[in-house]
Scaffold this active site. Sequence first.
Site, PDB file in Angstrom:
ATOM      1  N   SER A  67     -15.524   1.261   4.578  1.00 16.59           N
ATOM      2  CA  SER A  67     -14.507   1.774   5.695  1.00 16.59           C
ATOM      3  C   SER A  67     -14.246   3.373   5.454  1.00 16.59           C
ATOM      4  CB  SER A  67     -13.346   1.495   5.313  1.00 16.59           C
ATOM      5  OG  SER A  67     -12.465   1.955   4.240  1.00 16.59           O
ATOM      6  N   GLU A  81     -14.179  -4.933   3.554  1.00 22.49           N
ATOM      7  CA  GLU A  81     -12.761  -4.335   3.885  1.00 22.49           C
ATOM      8  C   GLU A  81     -11.599  -5.531   3.982  1.00 22.49           C
ATOM      9  OE1 GLU A  81     -10.880  -1.967   4.101  1.00 22.49           O
ATOM     10  OE2 GLU A  81     -10.683  -1.162   5.782  1.00 22.49           O
ATOM     11  N   ASP A 116      -4.851  -0.670  -1.948  1.00 23.33           N
ATOM     12  CA  ASP A 116      -6.278  -0.418  -1.484  1.00 23.33           C
ATOM     13  C   ASP A 116      -6.945   0.126  -2.663  1.00 23.33           C
ATOM     14  OD1 ASP A 116      -6.465  -1.206   0.988  1.00 23.33           O
ATOM     15  OD2 ASP A 116      -6.874   1.010   2.138  1.00 23.33           O
ATOM     16  N   ALA A 130       0.305   0.584   6.711  1.00 20.29           N
ATOM     17  CA  ALA A 130       0.715   0.928   7.797  1.00 20.29           C
ATOM     18  C   ALA A 130       0.927  -0.297   8.603  1.00 20.29           C
ATOM     19  CB  ALA A 130      -0.135   1.865   8.737  1.00 20.29           C
ATOM     20  N   HIS A 164     -10.558   0.919  -3.406  1.00 17.88           N
ATOM     21  CA  HIS A 164     -11.921   1.270  -3.082  1.00 17.88           C
ATOM     22  C   HIS A 164     -12.793   1.780  -4.375  1.00 17.88           C
ATOM     23  CE1 HIS A 164     -10.282  -0.176   0.761  1.00 17.88           C
ATOM     24  NE2 HIS A 164      -9.945   1.062   1.081  1.00 17.88           N
ATOM     25  N   CYS A 169      -2.376  -2.707   7.484  1.00 23.11           N
ATOM     26  CA  CYS A 169      -2.031  -3.759   6.473  1.00 23.11           C
ATOM     27  C   CYS A 169      -0.654  -4.613   6.385  1.00 23.11           C
ATOM     28  CB  CYS A 169      -2.289  -2.873   5.228  1.00 23.11           C
ATOM     29  SG  CYS A 169      -3.734  -2.200   4.956  1.00 23.11           S
ATOM     30  N   ASP A 175       0.789  -1.403  -0.005  1.00 22.75           N
ATOM     31  CA  ASP A 175       0.090  -0.092   0.042  1.00 22.75           C
ATOM     32  C   ASP A 175       0.622   1.363   0.030  1.00 22.75           C
ATOM     33  OD1 ASP A 175      -1.966  -2.318   0.231  1.00 22.75           O
ATOM     34  OD2 ASP A 175      -2.899  -1.119   2.017  1.00 22.75           O
ATOM     35  N   HIS A 188     -10.259   7.284   0.917  1.00 24.08           N
ATOM     36  CA  HIS A 188      -9.064   7.101   0.446  1.00 24.08           C
ATOM     37  C   HIS A 188      -8.830   6.138  -0.462  1.00 24.08           C
ATOM     38  CE1 HIS A 188      -9.724   3.887   3.622  1.00 24.08           C
ATOM     39  NE2 HIS A 188      -8.494   3.410   2.880  1.00 24.08           N
ATOM     40  N   LYS A 191      -7.254  -4.799  -3.476  1.00 26.34           N
ATOM     41  CA  LYS A 191      -7.937  -5.436  -2.523  1.00 26.34           C
ATOM     42  C   LYS A 191      -8.880  -4.393  -1.913  1.00 26.34           C
ATOM     43  CE  LYS A 191      -4.232  -4.027   1.084  1.00 26.34           C
ATOM     44  NZ  LYS A 191      -4.966  -3.281   1.860  1.00 26.34           N
TER      45      LYS A 191
END
Length: 194
Positions: free
Chosen positions: A65, A108, A57, A136, A59, A140, A15, A76, A101
């Site tokens: 989330s 999530e 990520d 982080a 999304h 993740c 990420d 985000h 993902k």
Amino acid sequence: MNLKLSPTDALLLVDLQNDFLEGGSLAVTGTETILAAAVDYLKLFVNQELTVIASRDWHPPDHCSFAEQGGPWPSHCVAGSHGARFSDQLTLPAEVHIVSKASSAEEEAYSAFQGTDLADYARRQGISRFYICGLATEYCVLYTVKDAISQGFTVVVLEDGIRAVDLQPGDGERALAVMEQQGAIRATRGDLQS
Ligand SMILES: [Zn+2]
């Protein structure tokens, strides 16, 4: 420690997307040094023609989330947006395997293994050990490390290439302790032969 890289090793960048970096909508503070470390690890793996995998990520705009949907985070990494792009500082090789993902609204996924082809892909490539860095630490990275170990892979956590959010002071250190308890090897750049 002296870790020698081999063709069964893969670098997994977790990420490293604009929204999690300086200036992003969900930026982790102080990411310059870990990004520089990630760039260096990337060079090391690319120079030795080893497998590189990058998770992201990815999304939809109404992801569960996000705060406006009742989730814990600001919006985000919306698929296709600037914030969802990998940092320009990373020169990813053409053969990089990208793992997207949490790409449906109700799902999530902190782990790069959750709902993705990562484990199958790695096995097909003959990968047995992951070197993991990114963001982080206690979200993740932690969940990715745990899943990698439970899937039977060896994990080296690159401590100089991860950074914690630390909503509660010490979250990152506690997450590292959990990773180590579960069998992850903690290493920094000096532990890897170049
Ligand atoms: Zn997310």
